[in-house]
Design a protein around this motif. Sequence first.
Motif, PDB file in Angstrom:
ATOM      1  N   VAL A  43       0.813  -1.237   0.090  1.00 50.56           N
ATOM      2  CA  VAL A  43       0.018   0.071   0.017  1.00 50.56           C
ATOM      3  C   VAL A  43       0.838   1.332  -0.074  1.00 50.56           C
ATOM      4  N   THR A  44       0.527   2.029  -1.058  1.00 46.96           N
ATOM      5  CA  THR A  44       1.322   3.531  -0.920  1.00 46.96           C
ATOM      6  C   THR A  44       0.250   4.277  -0.067  1.00 46.96           C
ATOM      7  N   VAL A  45       0.951   4.846   1.085  1.00 51.23           N
ATOM      8  CA  VAL A  45       0.344   5.582   2.089  1.00 51.23           C
ATOM      9  C   VAL A  45      -0.261   6.861   1.410  1.00 51.23           C
ATOM     10  N   ASP A  46      -1.430   7.081   1.369  1.00 49.45           N
ATOM     11  CA  ASP A  46      -2.246   8.191   1.187  1.00 49.45           C
ATOM     12  C   ASP A  46      -2.000   9.424   2.077  1.00 49.45           C
ATOM     13  N   PRO A  47      -2.024  10.588   1.427  1.00 50.11           N
ATOM     14  CA  PRO A  47      -1.436  11.624   2.315  1.00 50.11           C
ATOM     15  C   PRO A  47      -2.482  11.957   3.570  1.00 50.11           C
ATOM     16  N   ASP A  48      -4.040  11.491   3.194  1.00 51.29           N
ATOM     17  CA  ASP A  48      -4.964  11.801   4.005  1.00 51.29           C
ATOM     18  C   ASP A  48      -4.649  10.781   5.498  1.00 51.29           C
ATOM     19  N   ALA A  49      -3.690   9.878   5.311  1.00 50.77           N
ATOM     20  CA  ALA A  49      -3.667   9.192   6.301  1.00 50.77           C
ATOM     21  C   ALA A  49      -2.635   9.502   7.443  1.00 50.77           C
ATOM     22  N   VAL A  50      -2.061  10.606   6.906  1.00 51.76           N
ATOM     23  CA  VAL A  50      -0.885  11.205   7.717  1.00 51.76           C
ATOM     24  C   VAL A  50      -1.311  12.184   8.723  1.00 51.76           C
ATOM     25  N   GLY A  51      -0.835  12.109  10.069  1.00 51.78           N
ATOM     26  CA  GLY A  51      -1.185  13.426  10.823  1.00 51.78           C
ATOM     27  C   GLY A  51      -2.604  13.063  11.577  1.00 51.78           C
ATOM     28  N   VAL A  52      -3.198  11.839  11.210  1.00 52.69           N
ATOM     29  CA  VAL A  52      -4.464  11.614  12.068  1.00 52.69           C
ATOM     30  C   VAL A  52      -4.148  11.700  13.567  1.00 52.69           C
ATOM     31  N   THR A  53      -5.157  11.980  14.511  1.00 50.15           N
ATOM     32  CA  THR A  53      -4.598  12.058  15.755  1.00 50.15           C
ATOM     33  C   THR A  53      -5.133  10.818  16.342  1.00 50.15           C
ATOM     34  N   GLY A  54      -4.857  10.696  17.908  1.00 51.65           N
ATOM     35  CA  GLY A  54      -4.783   9.557  18.488  1.00 51.65           C
ATOM     36  C   GLY A  54      -3.825   8.492  18.209  1.00 51.65           C
ATOM     37  N   SER A  55      -3.816   7.226  18.468  1.00 48.92           N
ATOM     38  CA  SER A  55      -2.995   6.232  18.296  1.00 48.92           C
ATOM     39  C   SER A  55      -2.552   6.173  16.915  1.00 48.92           C
ATOM     40  N   THR A  56      -1.164   6.254  16.567  1.00 50.22           N
ATOM     41  CA  THR A  56      -0.613   6.263  15.234  1.00 50.22           C
ATOM     42  C   THR A  56       0.602   5.347  15.334  1.00 50.22           C
ATOM     43  N   ILE A  57       1.075   4.784  13.994  1.00 50.11           N
ATOM     44  CA  ILE A  57       2.462   4.504  13.807  1.00 50.11           C
ATOM     45  C   ILE A  57       3.272   5.462  13.137  1.00 50.11           C
ATOM     46  N   ARG A  58       2.862   6.644  13.061  1.00 43.98           N
ATOM     47  CA  ARG A  58       3.617   7.607  12.251  1.00 43.98           C
ATOM     48  C   ARG A  58       4.085   7.259  10.807  1.00 43.98           C
ATOM     49  N   LEU A  59       2.959   6.920  10.092  1.00 44.09           N
ATOM     50  CA  LEU A  59       3.134   6.790   8.992  1.00 44.09           C
ATOM     51  C   LEU A  59       3.406   7.780   7.949  1.00 44.09           C
ATOM     52  N   ARG A  60       4.224   7.919   7.000  1.00 45.74           N
ATOM     53  CA  ARG A  60       4.657   8.872   5.983  1.00 45.74           C
ATOM     54  C   ARG A  60       4.080   8.950   4.434  1.00 45.74           C
ATOM     55  N   ALA A  61       3.559  10.133   4.018  1.00 46.58           N
ATOM     56  CA  ALA A  61       2.921  10.166   2.968  1.00 46.58           C
ATOM     57  C   ALA A  61       3.996   9.268   1.833  1.00 46.58           C
ATOM     58  N   GLY A  62       3.289   8.687   1.080  1.00 46.63           N
ATOM     59  CA  GLY A  62       3.995   7.804  -0.086  1.00 46.63           C
ATOM     60  C   GLY A  62       4.890   6.405   0.650  1.00 46.63           C
ATOM     61  N   GLU A  63       4.936   6.339   1.643  1.00 47.90           N
ATOM     62  CA  GLU A  63       5.665   5.220   2.223  1.00 47.90           C
ATOM     63  C   GLU A  63       4.729   3.693   1.748  1.00 47.90           C
ATOM     64  N   ARG A  64       5.604   2.757   1.575  1.00 40.96           N
ATOM     65  CA  ARG A  64       5.031   1.587   0.959  1.00 40.96           C
ATOM     66  C   ARG A  64       5.183   0.536   2.170  1.00 40.96           C
ATOM     67  N   ILE A  65       4.103   0.188   2.455  1.00 33.76           N
ATOM     68  CA  ILE A  65       3.856  -0.799   3.553  1.00 33.76           C
ATOM     69  C   ILE A  65       2.758  -2.036   3.329  1.00 33.76           C
ATOM     70  N   ARG A  66       3.056  -3.234   3.572  1.00 36.86           N
ATOM     71  CA  ARG A  66       2.160  -4.166   3.374  1.00 36.86           C
ATOM     72  C   ARG A  66       0.611  -4.072   3.972  1.00 36.86           C
ATOM     73  N   VAL A  67      -0.193  -4.747   3.409  1.00 40.87           N
ATOM     74  CA  VAL A  67      -1.661  -4.758   3.882  1.00 40.87           C
ATOM     75  C   VAL A  67      -1.528  -5.582   5.505  1.00 40.87           C
ATOM     76  N   ARG A  68      -0.760  -6.803   5.290  1.00 42.76           N
ATOM     77  CA  ARG A  68      -0.962  -7.319   6.762  1.00 42.76           C
ATOM     78  C   ARG A  68      -0.484  -6.400   7.941  1.00 42.76           C
ATOM     79  N   GLU A  69       0.625  -5.493   7.333  1.00 39.23           N
ATOM     80  CA  GLU A  69       1.203  -4.846   8.746  1.00 39.23           C
ATOM     81  C   GLU A  69       0.477  -3.841   8.906  1.00 39.23           C
ATOM     82  N   LEU A  70      -0.403  -3.026   8.060  1.00 34.47           N
ATOM     83  CA  LEU A  70      -1.362  -2.057   8.327  1.00 34.47           C
ATOM     84  C   LEU A  70      -2.470  -2.696   9.176  1.00 34.47           C
ATOM     85  N   MET A  71      -2.837  -3.810   8.913  1.00 31.70           N
ATOM     86  CA  MET A  71      -3.953  -4.457   9.577  1.00 31.70           C
ATOM     87  C   MET A  71      -3.536  -4.804  10.951  1.00 31.70           C
TER      88      MET A  71
END
Length: 341
Positions: A43-71
């Motif tokens: 998954v290429t991380v969408d900019p809308d996912a970056v900066g969401v409040t609360g608990s996060t793993i600090r994703l970066r816009a454009g970062e590529r990460i597997r579906v399983r890891e995001l789940m």
Amino acid sequence: MQDAQTGEVLLARRAHDRLPIASITKLMTALLTVAHARPNELVTVDPDAVGVTGSTIRLRAGERIRVRELMAAALIQSANDSAVALGEFVGDRVGEPFPTLMNNTAGSIGLPDTRFVRPDGLDAPGHYSSAWDVTKLAMVAMREPIIRQLVRQETAMISGGRTLHTWNDLLGEFPGTFGVKTGHTSGAGWNQVVAARGNHVTIYATILGSPSRAVRNADLEELLAWGMSRYAFVPLASPDRVYGRIPVEWGFEPVPVVAARPMRRPVRIGRPLMERVVLPSRLDLPVREGQVVGEVRVYDRKRLLGRTPLIAAEARDDPSFLDRTGWYAGRTLDHIGGWFS
């Protein structure tokens, strides 16, 4: 609170009240991800996912990460940015807004008290569910092996050197706990749906709107312990018991019938059971020892608790010439005796 096997509600209070459920929402996000994506896809991380409040793993816009890891991040650490990234990925693939997919699925699996606005569960007007619906959603989600595997983990490592930690305190505190999801926001309070096995039963319990994490945990532990205490693991069939004796031809002794194997089930305490023994009126020779000749069924009201074959405890061979001669002679004497009675 429900028995997972039977669906029987053991205890309910205001179960259909529509309330914010916070990150329990991520169960629906995960369910839709399983339906529309493969675990190893990138998954290429969408900019809308970056900066969401609360608990996060600090994703970066454009970062590529597997579906399983995001789940894993969404279900174990309840990472909001991971849930949004999954929602954007699945929504783009299907060609519909992700909340539309969430609500369509809620309708199809029978969640009448539920409406979704966001994939992460952060407070939003019109985003709600009920304890009844949350329990059902958890049961449906836990049919998926990858979800079952992830929600029972207390920690996990994913790419980027990230270590995930669960918010589900009961995984380490209440024996037999194997899921499923917590949730907390200022508007929702402290929420959780939990699944645990004990005393040969699996119980799902849901609490929404608890005033604190500690109170929620204590109440859930009390609910689970009480629910499990409502059951006893009892024998329903035994090979040591003779369930009947079936007549055979040629005047031989009837064949005793026993259960093929022991049968034990968890049963609600204080509830009467009904037993039905199904046997033929007569058996043809020869009869082998261990031959299946019938069945015993045990019911809890109209629900079948279990069934097991009934077998012949003794053999009966075909009659010999002498057996047949003796049987016919006996029949003849009976008829002659009848003439003089």
